[in-house]
Structure formats: structure tokens, C-alpha cells
Motif scaffolding. Structure first.
Motif, PDB file in Angstrom:
ATOM      1  N   HIS A  12       0.824  -1.209   0.000  1.00  0.00           N
ATOM      2  CA  HIS A  12       0.000   0.000   0.000  1.00  0.00           C
ATOM      3  C   HIS A  12       0.859   1.261   0.000  1.00  0.00           C
ATOM      4  O   HIS A  12       0.408   2.327   0.439  1.00  0.00           O
ATOM      5  N   SER A  13       2.087   1.143  -0.461  1.00  0.00           N
ATOM      6  CA  SER A  13       3.027   2.269  -0.472  1.00  0.00           C
ATOM      7  C   SER A  13       3.729   2.328  -1.822  1.00  0.00           C
ATOM      8  O   SER A  13       3.704   1.360  -2.585  1.00  0.00           O
ATOM      9  N   GLY A  14       4.358   3.457  -2.107  1.00  0.00           N
ATOM     10  CA  GLY A  14       5.062   3.571  -3.377  1.00  0.00           C
ATOM     11  C   GLY A  14       6.129   4.650  -3.357  1.00  0.00           C
ATOM     12  O   GLY A  14       6.041   5.624  -2.603  1.00  0.00           O
ATOM     13  N   ILE A  15       7.161   4.431  -4.168  1.00  0.00           N
ATOM     14  CA  ILE A  15       8.199   5.428  -4.405  1.00  0.00           C
ATOM     15  C   ILE A  15       8.260   5.634  -5.912  1.00  0.00           C
ATOM     16  O   ILE A  15       8.585   4.720  -6.667  1.00  0.00           O
ATOM     17  N   ASP A  16       7.894   6.835  -6.341  1.00  0.00           N
ATOM     18  CA  ASP A  16       7.846   7.170  -7.760  1.00  0.00           C
ATOM     19  C   ASP A  16       8.825   8.308  -8.048  1.00  0.00           C
ATOM     20  O   ASP A  16       9.200   9.059  -7.151  1.00  0.00           O
ATOM     21  N   PHE A  17       9.211   8.431  -9.319  1.00  0.00           N
ATOM     22  CA  PHE A  17      10.085   9.530  -9.714  1.00  0.00           C
ATOM     23  C   PHE A  17       9.714   9.984 -11.115  1.00  0.00           C
ATOM     24  O   PHE A  17       9.041   9.265 -11.869  1.00  0.00           O
ATOM     25  N   SER A  18      10.146  11.193 -11.459  1.00  0.00           N
ATOM     26  CA  SER A  18       9.970  11.696 -12.820  1.00  0.00           C
ATOM     27  C   SER A  18      11.170  12.551 -13.183  1.00  0.00           C
ATOM     28  O   SER A  18      11.828  13.133 -12.319  1.00  0.00           O
ATOM     29  N   VAL A  19      11.449  12.606 -14.492  1.00  0.00           N
ATOM     30  CA  VAL A  19      12.591  13.363 -15.005  1.00  0.00           C
ATOM     31  C   VAL A  19      12.225  13.876 -16.405  1.00  0.00           C
ATOM     32  O   VAL A  19      11.475  13.232 -17.139  1.00  0.00           O
ATOM     33  N   LYS A  20      12.761  15.023 -16.745  1.00  0.00           N
ATOM     34  CA  LYS A  20      12.525  15.568 -18.085  1.00  0.00           C
ATOM     35  C   LYS A  20      13.261  14.735 -19.126  1.00  0.00           C
ATOM     36  O   LYS A  20      14.392  14.295 -18.916  1.00  0.00           O
ATOM     37  N   HIS A  21      12.606  14.511 -20.245  1.00  0.00           N
ATOM     38  CA  HIS A  21      13.164  13.777 -21.378  1.00  0.00           C
ATOM     39  C   HIS A  21      13.137  14.704 -22.583  1.00  0.00           C
ATOM     40  O   HIS A  21      12.091  15.283 -22.884  1.00  0.00           O
ATOM     41  N   MET A  22      14.267  14.884 -23.218  1.00  0.00           N
ATOM     42  CA  MET A  22      14.403  15.754 -24.393  1.00  0.00           C
ATOM     43  C   MET A  22      14.039  17.208 -24.079  1.00  0.00           C
ATOM     44  O   MET A  22      13.601  17.941 -24.951  1.00  0.00           O
ATOM     45  N   MET A  23      14.153  17.600 -22.822  1.00  0.00           N
ATOM     46  CA  MET A  23      13.953  18.974 -22.366  1.00  0.00           C
ATOM     47  C   MET A  23      12.484  19.396 -22.250  1.00  0.00           C
ATOM     48  O   MET A  23      12.201  20.415 -21.662  1.00  0.00           O
ATOM     49  N   PHE A  24      11.543  18.605 -22.809  1.00  0.00           N
ATOM     50  CA  PHE A  24      10.152  19.076 -22.795  1.00  0.00           C
ATOM     51  C   PHE A  24       9.131  18.007 -22.419  1.00  0.00           C
ATOM     52  O   PHE A  24       7.993  18.334 -22.126  1.00  0.00           O
TER      53      PHE A  24
END
Length: 176
Positions: A12-24
Motif C-alpha cells: 500500500h506504499s510507493g516510491i515514484d520519480f519523474s525526469v525531463k526527457h528531451m527537455m520538454f
């Protein structure tokens, strides 16, 4: 209430991430294997002790080739640095149920101080009578601060992978 140990319910838990790809554009991913040691008094979270360990091989961006590249020496180098770890050093209350959790983040053999904004979402008994507590958190880290510098230049200028990584946590815990 005194400090007590809490177990993270990984299902019932999570570790998520995000990052820019190709600047946009933005690429999102998650880590499916992680563990935590939490000792906290829910009435005063500023006294909590928090340690997280993330199994970097569990990275999942819904693209097997990209996941394998992230596991390679170009990025996480899981063969030599299989985990990312966080240990809290101070917790400051910033508003009602809002905290800044500062600690030492170790990734790729490099340790830096990072701060995450954490919200205590509440607590209650689940249908089986077990007390559970919910937390959410967000933060940003620069991958270059951890020696993760692989990139590719784009013909139009800029780079393929952004430097800033946004991290999001959703945690459900119950007393140990």
C-alpha cells in the motif's frame, strides 16, 4: 504517546520519480522494492527516526531497455551500488501535518543532505482492527550531485535526460 516502531506496508506504499526527457517531455518510473525503519510518535513527528533503503534493481519505467540502461554503470550501477538509502537527521514542522524531513541520501556511493516535504495524512483502524498511518512526501534531487552524469546531446540543443529528479512517496505504515 511514546515513540513506537512502524512497518511500511509495501503493498500500500510507493516510491515514484519523474525526469525531463528531451527537455520538454516527462518520463515517470517507480521502485517496487524498498524497506524502511520508522520510529515515531504520531503526536510529535519532529522526534521521528526514519531510514529508507531502495533496491535500485527494482526500477520500472515501463520500458525494459530503459530500465536495463538505468541499472547499468551509466546510471545506478546496481552491480556496485545496489541500493539508495536515506536516513533522517532533522524534522521540522512547517504547518499543520506538514514537515520538512532532512537527512543524508546515499546514491552511487555519494552522500548528500536532502530535504523532503512530508505530509502526515492521518491514521485509523483498518477492517482487521490494525492501526495504520498514512504519509506522503515530495522532493527534488540533482542526479549530477550523485555522479549520475550520463547524457546525450540533442541536435536541437539541450540534452536527452534532465538533471533534476522529482521523487514522490506514498507510505502506509502500521505498528511493528
Amino acid at each position: 504517546m511514546a515513540k513506537q516502531k512502524w512497518n511500511v506496508d509495501v503493498t500500500h506504499s510507493g516510491i515514484d520519480f519523474s525526469v525531463k526527457h528531451m527537455m520538454f517531455a516527462t518520463v515517470k518510473g517507480a521502485f517496487h522494492k524498498f524497506d524502511a525503519e520508522i520510529e515515531a510518535d504520531l503526536a510529535d513527528l519532529t522526534t521521528a527516526d526514519i531510514q529508507f533503503t531502495v533496491d535500485l534493481a527494482s526500477v520500472d519505467t515501463r520500458n525494459e531497455d530503459r530500465d536495463n540502461h538505468l541499472r547499468s554503470a551509466d546510471f545506478f550501477d546496481v552491480e556496485n551500488h545496489p541500493t539508495m538509502a536515506f536516513k533522517s537527521t532533522s524534522i521540522t514542522k512547517t504547518d499543520e501535518n506538514e514537515y520538512d524531513v532532512t537527512g543524508e541520501l546515499t546514491l552511487n556511493g555519494v552522500t548528500n543532505t536532502e530535504t523532503f516535504a512530508v505530509t502526515f495524512e492521518g491514521q485509523g483502524k483498518n477492517p482487521w482492527g490494525v492501526e495504520v498511518a498514512g504519509f506522503s512526501g515530495e522532493g527534488k534531487v540533482k542526479r549530477s550531485d550523485y555522479g549520475l552524469t550520463w547524457n546525450a546531446a540533442l541536435e536541437t540543443g539541450g540534452v536527452l535526460v534532465g538533471d533534476q529528479i522529482k521523487i514522490s512517496l506514498q507510505i502506509e505504515a502500521n505498528p511493528a
